[in-house]
Design a protein around this motif. Structure first.
Motif, PDB file in Angstrom:
ATOM      1  N   LEU A   1       0.505   2.941 -15.919  1.00  0.00           N
ATOM      2  CA  LEU A   1       0.239   2.368 -14.601  1.00  0.00           C
ATOM      3  C   LEU A   1       1.420   2.573 -13.669  1.00  0.00           C
ATOM      4  CD1 LEU A   1      -1.418  -0.979 -15.746  1.00  0.00           C
ATOM      5  CD2 LEU A   1      -2.583   0.994 -14.774  1.00  0.00           C
ATOM      6  N   GLN A   2       2.626   2.393 -14.203  1.00  0.00           N
ATOM      7  CA  GLN A   2       3.820   2.489 -13.370  1.00  0.00           C
ATOM      8  C   GLN A   2       3.987   3.883 -12.791  1.00  0.00           C
ATOM      9  OE1 GLN A   2       5.231  -0.443 -13.058  1.00  0.00           O
ATOM     10  NE2 GLN A   2       6.599   0.259 -11.459  1.00  0.00           N
ATOM     11  N   GLU A   3       3.512   4.886 -13.505  1.00  0.00           N
ATOM     12  CA  GLU A   3       3.606   6.271 -13.035  1.00  0.00           C
ATOM     13  C   GLU A   3       2.878   6.468 -11.718  1.00  0.00           C
ATOM     14  OE1 GLU A   3       2.420  10.778 -14.586  1.00  0.00           O
ATOM     15  OE2 GLU A   3       2.274   9.059 -15.942  1.00  0.00           O
ATOM     16  N   TYR A   4       1.814   5.679 -11.478  1.00  0.00           N
ATOM     17  CA  TYR A   4       1.031   5.831 -10.256  1.00  0.00           C
ATOM     18  C   TYR A   4       1.324   4.743  -9.232  1.00  0.00           C
ATOM     19  CZ  TYR A   4      -1.519   9.514 -12.521  1.00  0.00           C
ATOM     20  OH  TYR A   4      -1.837  10.698 -13.133  1.00  0.00           O
ATOM     21  N   ILE A   5       2.318   3.906  -9.532  1.00  0.00           N
ATOM     22  CA  ILE A   5       2.721   2.876  -8.576  1.00  0.00           C
ATOM     23  C   ILE A   5       3.998   3.290  -7.869  1.00  0.00           C
ATOM     24  CG2 ILE A   5       3.540   0.496  -8.364  1.00  0.00           C
ATOM     25  CD1 ILE A   5       1.646  -0.217 -10.673  1.00  0.00           C
ATOM     26  N   ASN A   6       4.978   3.734  -8.617  1.00  0.00           N
ATOM     27  CA  ASN A   6       6.259   4.116  -8.012  1.00  0.00           C
ATOM     28  C   ASN A   6       6.322   5.619  -7.804  1.00  0.00           C
ATOM     29  OD1 ASN A   6       7.201   1.512  -7.907  1.00  0.00           O
ATOM     30  ND2 ASN A   6       8.025   1.598  -9.992  1.00  0.00           N
TER      31      ASN A   6
ATOM     32  N   ASN B   1       0.828  -1.204   0.000  1.00  0.00           N
ATOM     33  CA  ASN B   1       0.000   0.000   0.000  1.00  0.00           C
ATOM     34  C   ASN B   1       0.863   1.255   0.000  1.00  0.00           C
ATOM     35  OD1 ASN B   1      -2.563   1.024  -0.141  1.00  0.00           O
ATOM     36  ND2 ASN B   1      -2.807   1.212   2.060  1.00  0.00           N
ATOM     37  N   LYS B   2       2.160   1.069  -0.200  1.00  0.00           N
ATOM     38  CA  LYS B   2       3.096   2.188  -0.196  1.00  0.00           C
ATOM     39  C   LYS B   2       3.870   2.204  -1.506  1.00  0.00           C
ATOM     40  CE  LYS B   2       2.969   3.363   4.366  1.00  0.00           C
ATOM     41  NZ  LYS B   2       2.913   4.707   4.955  1.00  0.00           N
ATOM     42  N   LYS B   3       4.275   3.388  -1.920  1.00  0.00           N
ATOM     43  CA  LYS B   3       5.170   3.480  -3.059  1.00  0.00           C
ATOM     44  C   LYS B   3       6.583   3.075  -2.626  1.00  0.00           C
ATOM     45  CE  LYS B   3       2.514   7.053  -5.441  1.00  0.00           C
ATOM     46  NZ  LYS B   3       2.528   8.386  -6.045  1.00  0.00           N
ATOM     47  N   TYR B   4       7.410   2.659  -3.589  1.00  0.00           N
ATOM     48  CA  TYR B   4       8.711   2.092  -3.268  1.00  0.00           C
ATOM     49  C   TYR B   4       9.577   3.048  -2.448  1.00  0.00           C
ATOM     50  CZ  TYR B   4      13.472   0.431  -3.757  1.00  0.00           C
ATOM     51  OH  TYR B   4      14.746   0.032  -3.488  1.00  0.00           O
ATOM     52  N   LEU B   5       9.537   4.332  -2.771  1.00  0.00           N
ATOM     53  CA  LEU B   5      10.426   5.280  -2.114  1.00  0.00           C
ATOM     54  C   LEU B   5       9.950   5.688  -0.732  1.00  0.00           C
ATOM     55  CD1 LEU B   5      11.399   7.579  -5.110  1.00  0.00           C
ATOM     56  CD2 LEU B   5      12.755   5.776  -4.055  1.00  0.00           C
ATOM     57  N   GLU B   6       8.704   5.377  -0.391  1.00  0.00           N
ATOM     58  CA  GLU B   6       8.196   5.731   0.925  1.00  0.00           C
ATOM     59  C   GLU B   6       8.771   4.789   1.978  1.00  0.00           C
ATOM     60  OE1 GLU B   6       3.923   7.339   1.119  1.00  0.00           O
ATOM     61  OE2 GLU B   6       3.854   5.872  -0.498  1.00  0.00           O
TER      62      GLU B   6
ATOM     63  N   ARG C   1      15.269  -3.266  14.740  1.00  0.00           N
ATOM     64  CA  ARG C   1      16.459  -2.455  14.989  1.00  0.00           C
ATOM     65  C   ARG C   1      17.584  -2.786  14.020  1.00  0.00           C
ATOM     66  NH1 ARG C   1      17.029  -2.728  21.601  1.00  0.00           N
ATOM     67  NH2 ARG C   1      15.083  -1.654  22.095  1.00  0.00           N
ATOM     68  N   GLU C   2      17.610  -4.050  13.555  1.00  0.00           N
ATOM     69  CA  GLU C   2      18.693  -4.477  12.693  1.00  0.00           C
ATOM     70  C   GLU C   2      18.433  -4.153  11.233  1.00  0.00           C
ATOM     71  OE1 GLU C   2      18.515  -8.531  13.725  1.00  0.00           O
ATOM     72  OE2 GLU C   2      20.004  -8.396  15.315  1.00  0.00           O
ATOM     73  N   SER C   3      17.210  -3.779  10.893  1.00  0.00           N
ATOM     74  CA  SER C   3      16.867  -3.559   9.490  1.00  0.00           C
ATOM     75  C   SER C   3      16.895  -2.089   9.167  1.00  0.00           C
ATOM     76  CB  SER C   3      15.472  -4.115   9.207  1.00  0.00           C
ATOM     77  OG  SER C   3      14.505  -3.263   9.764  1.00  0.00           O
ATOM     78  N   ASN C   4      16.770  -1.781   7.868  1.00  0.00           N
ATOM     79  CA  ASN C   4      16.697  -0.390   7.464  1.00  0.00           C
ATOM     80  C   ASN C   4      15.271   0.041   7.207  1.00  0.00           C
ATOM     81  OD1 ASN C   4      16.116  -1.700   5.122  1.00  0.00           O
ATOM     82  ND2 ASN C   4      17.589  -0.602   3.839  1.00  0.00           N
ATOM     83  N   VAL C   5      14.309  -0.729   7.736  1.00  0.00           N
ATOM     84  CA  VAL C   5      12.915  -0.308   7.642  1.00  0.00           C
ATOM     85  C   VAL C   5      12.713   0.853   8.587  1.00  0.00           C
ATOM     86  CG1 VAL C   5      10.527  -1.004   7.975  1.00  0.00           C
ATOM     87  CG2 VAL C   5      12.162  -2.628   7.043  1.00  0.00           C
ATOM     88  N   ALA C   6      11.989   1.863   8.139  1.00  0.00           N
ATOM     89  CA  ALA C   6      11.839   3.077   8.934  1.00  0.00           C
ATOM     90  C   ALA C   6      11.140   2.791  10.244  1.00  0.00           C
ATOM     91  CB  ALA C   6      11.037   4.123   8.146  1.00  0.00           C
TER      92      ALA C   6
ATOM     93  N   ASP D   1      13.215  12.851   2.201  1.00  0.00           N
ATOM     94  CA  ASP D   1      14.413  13.682   2.171  1.00  0.00           C
ATOM     95  C   ASP D   1      15.520  12.944   1.423  1.00  0.00           C
ATOM     96  OD1 ASP D   1      15.757  11.920   3.936  1.00  0.00           O
ATOM     97  OD2 ASP D   1      14.885  12.942   5.660  1.00  0.00           O
ATOM     98  N   LEU D   2      16.580  13.671   1.111  1.00  0.00           N
ATOM     99  CA  LEU D   2      17.647  13.117   0.271  1.00  0.00           C
ATOM    100  C   LEU D   2      18.338  11.931   0.941  1.00  0.00           C
ATOM    101  CD1 LEU D   2      19.243  13.362  -2.334  1.00  0.00           C
ATOM    102  CD2 LEU D   2      20.744  15.021  -1.209  1.00  0.00           C
ATOM    103  N   THR D   3      18.470  11.974   2.276  1.00  0.00           N
ATOM    104  CA  THR D   3      19.134  10.867   2.993  1.00  0.00           C
ATOM    105  C   THR D   3      18.373   9.565   2.801  1.00  0.00           C
ATOM    106  OG1 THR D   3      19.935  12.426   4.656  1.00  0.00           O
ATOM    107  CG2 THR D   3      19.984  10.094   5.230  1.00  0.00           C
ATOM    108  N   ASN D   4      17.052   9.610   2.971  1.00  0.00           N
ATOM    109  CA  ASN D   4      16.242   8.407   2.794  1.00  0.00           C
ATOM    110  C   ASN D   4      16.282   7.919   1.347  1.00  0.00           C
ATOM    111  OD1 ASN D   4      15.453   8.352   5.456  1.00  0.00           O
ATOM    112  ND2 ASN D   4      13.610   9.556   5.103  1.00  0.00           N
ATOM    113  N   LEU D   5      16.291   8.868   0.418  1.00  0.00           N
ATOM    114  CA  LEU D   5      16.345   8.501  -0.992  1.00  0.00           C
ATOM    115  C   LEU D   5      17.641   7.753  -1.308  1.00  0.00           C
ATOM    116  CD1 LEU D   5      15.200   8.737  -3.910  1.00  0.00           C
ATOM    117  CD2 LEU D   5      16.449  10.889  -4.094  1.00  0.00           C
TER     118      LEU D   5
END
Length: 694
Positions: free
Chosen positions: A689-694, A68-73, A222-227, A144-148
């Motif tokens: 479609l990809q424009e509204y997915i990613n 339910n989230k875009k890849y960059l979120e 804690r060990e992962s890079n998931v926000a 933000d740029l760091t997360n990107l």
């Protein structure tokens, strides 16, 4: 269906796969087979063609996990695998659940594509092109740029996940689907994933290596890079949001009452409600206020044999509980028992605001929070949907605390241009703390001033109807949509019994305002400690159709409020019951508190008052995404084109959805069928479609 796979000794080998580059560009299927007495793991890999085990299943149904989230979120989600394994507790003999996760490393030039889009976004930011305004907010607005760079500086994997149900009846499949949905909520994954009965055909879903390990592996968050969820610590008070102003609920670890199902079985037997039959527990949900146990109704018995007054009293005595609620269950042929926990914890307003209320408030002119239902689900409502509210409750029942949080919520979300409050406080202490807010026109403590205020509001109402007539409008909503400024008005009267004893004919004024005030944007909330028939007469009850009660002295008082007795025993301290306008059934809830500490409540209200005097303090809303873009995102994500499904997702009128679908037909996204039964078919290109997915 016959499945051949290689046995995996440990599911954590999924981590080794995502960390290795060898062969990860090929599809690998990780399988978890769950039975009531065992769980085993397998893998289907192009490199492991020998020593395969085989299982044969009759697949009855499937569901699919869709991001339910875009890849960059950033993703906020717990370990879903640990939750899915809980399904084994519900499974019966021969029943099987098969989880299949498919992973394949993305070897395309996706990094350069994202960075090029980000460059274009930075250029658009400077030019603020008309196209950007039309399309709405960009995904890069939230990143933000760091997360990107963290996302780009790692491998990503194309993934899909499905859950198959084998040797399970259709009725049982529905029960397991419901259980799985609750598992997602417990894993805090309901915002990250949604469940669909349809396989996503056009959707390409991606996760980073760290996200795969955190969500589907055995790595702790804690060990992962998931926000992680953002810290609520505030350092710059000039930029506080409403959630940061409100006190945060303390972490209280209360163990679950794990023997509740055993005690309920014994109580059903000893009270002779279920004497000759086996008691089959469908599931148990542990809550902060109530534990919910769902039971299959045995053959030859009906739900009325569980819900009648005598049966409930006997069962409550057998359980040794001070309250018991019994309602129809979620599944055909089931009944739900709600048993209070041994130690109740207060529900903080801040926790409910962060649980979907911000989104609800965007489309509500007068939003407020009722509380949480018996299983902990938030109950949100809007005063504009209600003619008026009658609130009753004795001392320590929770009435005053509930009114305080309602007023606070309105003040947080609506400014002076959108809302004006008039408060009548005969006790001179309950509502006095709100007198210095900009939105509060008056706090009246001298009851002799009330008739003048009522006449003033009636005159204002008539004046508004004249303006509507001149502008060819029917109500305040249409009038405001034309661009005219007109605030909603909320009148709150505490201790209505004192008012009726002091002022003659006050009921006539109340009747006039409630009968005609709603369309004019004038709403009443009347509260009382003494709901006897002389105070809450037929006129009041008829014109305040939404009724809320906290604990009262006796059942006769409940009958005065609702016209009938209530189906439970209220526990006090915020435990309430409600019957909404237009509904015939009761809803139990636990009201929210600003804080369990009264001194902290006073301090919080003062802080909000001081900050509300400064411009642009609260709720800097995100740019609203156009409805057509939201519709495209849902269709691109799920592949669904049914109007009924899309209407539920968008929460707008069906006529509006049909209009938007017509626009998509013109844009070449959809093709309309020759008949209503054929509906719409998706013809958009993969790039669209990809424009509204990613």
């Amino acid at each position: 269906m016959r499945i051949g796979f290689t046995h995996l000794a440990n599911w954590s080998e999924i981590e080794a796969f995502v960390d290795s580059n060898e062969g990860s560009h090929l599809k690998h299927h990780f399988i978890k087979v769950i039975k009531n007495d065992s769980i085993f793991n397998g893998i289907i890999s192009p490199f492991l063609s020998n020593s395969k085990e085989a299982c044969e299943f009759n697949i009855d149904n499937k569901i699919f996990l869709i991001l339910n989230k875009k890849y960059l979120e950033p993703l906020i989600c717990g370990n879903v695998i640990e939750g899915i394994e809980q399904l084994s507790e519900m499974l019966r003999e021969q029943e099987v659940v098969i989880l299949t996760i498919t992973l394949q490393q993305d070897k395309s030039l996706w990094r350069s594509s994202i960075l090029q889009r980000y460059e274009k976004y930075l250029l658009d930011q400077s030019s603020l092109s008309l196209l950007k305004k039309k399309m709405g907010a960009s995904i890069f607005d939230k990143i933000d740029l760091t997360n990107l760079l963290e996302k780009v500086d790692t491998e990503r994997f194309h993934f899909s996940a499905e859950i198959a149900f084998a040797h399970i009846s259709e009725e049982r499949v529905e029960q397991l689907k419901y259980k799985f949905q609750s598992i997602l909520e417990m894993c805090e994954a309901s915002d990250t994933f949604m469940v669909s009965d349809k396989k996503p055909i056009f959707r390409k879903q991606y996760l980073t290596a760290g996200e795969v390990k955190s969500i589907f592996g055995c790595t702790t968050p804690r060990e992962s890079n998931v926000a992680q969820k953002p810290s609520r610590e505030v350092t710059d008070t000039s930029q506080m949001t409403s959630q940061e102003v409100l006190p945060i609920s303390p972490q209280i670890d209360i163990p679950n009452d794990t023997d509740i199902s055993i005690r309920l079985k014994k109580a059903l037997k000893s009270s002779k409600i279920v004497a000759q039959h086996a008691v089959n527990i469908i599931n148990v949900q542990y809550g902060t206020l109530f534990n919910r146990v769902q039971v299959e109704i045995p053959p030859d018995l009906t739900i009325s044999e569980f819900t009648n007054k005598k049966a409930k009293e006997n069962l409550q005595a057998a359980l040794g509980s001070n309250s018991l609620s019994v309602y129809q269950g979620d599944y055909p042929g089931s009944v739900s028992f709600f048993i209070p926990v041994k130690e109740r914890t207060p529900i903080y307003l801040s926790s409910l605001i962060s649980n979907g209320f911000d989104e609800f408030a965007k489309n509500s002119p007068l939003p407020f929070i009722v509380g949480v239902d018996l299983v902990g689900k938030p109950i949100f409502e809007c005063l504009n949907n209600l003619t008026g509210i009658l609130v009753a409750g004795q001392t320590n029942g929770g009435k005053s605390v509930w009114l305080t949080q309602l007023i606070t919520t309105l003040l947080l979300y609506k400014g002076k241009k959108d809302m004006e409050l008039f408060l009548i406080d005969p006790k001179m202490v309950e509502l006095h703390c709100f007198k210095d807010f900009q939105q509060v026109r008056e706090v009246i403590t001298n009851l002799t001033e009330v008739p003048q205020l009522m006449q003033q509001l009636i005159k204002e109402m008539e004046c508004r109807y004249e303006k509507f007539s001149q502008s060819n409008c029917r109500n305040i909503k249409q009038y405001r949509e034309l661009g005219y400024s007109m605030p909603y008005i909320v009148l709150i009267i505490d201790e209505y019994a004192n008012l009726t004893e002091t002022i003659e004919n006050i009921n006539d004024n109340v009747r006039t305002l409630t009968e005609k005030g709603r369309a004019a944007g004038i709403h009443l909330i009347i509260a009382t400690q003494r709901p006897d028939s002389n105070i809450i007469n037929g006129i009041i009850k008829a014109n305040l159709p939404t009724k809320i009660s906290f604990r009262l002295d006796n059942n006769m008082s409940y009958k005065t409020v609702f016209g009938e007795g209530i189906p439970t025993t209220l526990l006090g301290k915020g435990h309430g019951i409600m019957k909404r306008e237009g509904q015939f059934s009761f809803e139990e809830f636990q009201g929210a508190v600003i804080s369990a500490d009264n001194n902290e409540v006073d301090k919080t209200i003062r802080t909000i008052r001081d900050k509300s005097k400064k411009p642009s303090t609260f709720h800097k809303q995100e740019k609203e995404i156009p409805q057509i873009c939201r519709l495209k995102k849902i269709i691109a994500t799920t592949g669904e084109t049914r109007v009924s499904y899309l209407q539920k997702q968008l929460k707008i009128r069906t006529a509006t959805v049909n209009k938007l679908m017509g626009e998509l037909v013109e844009e070449g996204w959809l093709k309309k069928g020759n008949s209503k039964q054929e509906g719409y078919s998706l013809i958009a290109t993969e790039d669209q479609l990809q424009e509204y997915i990613n």
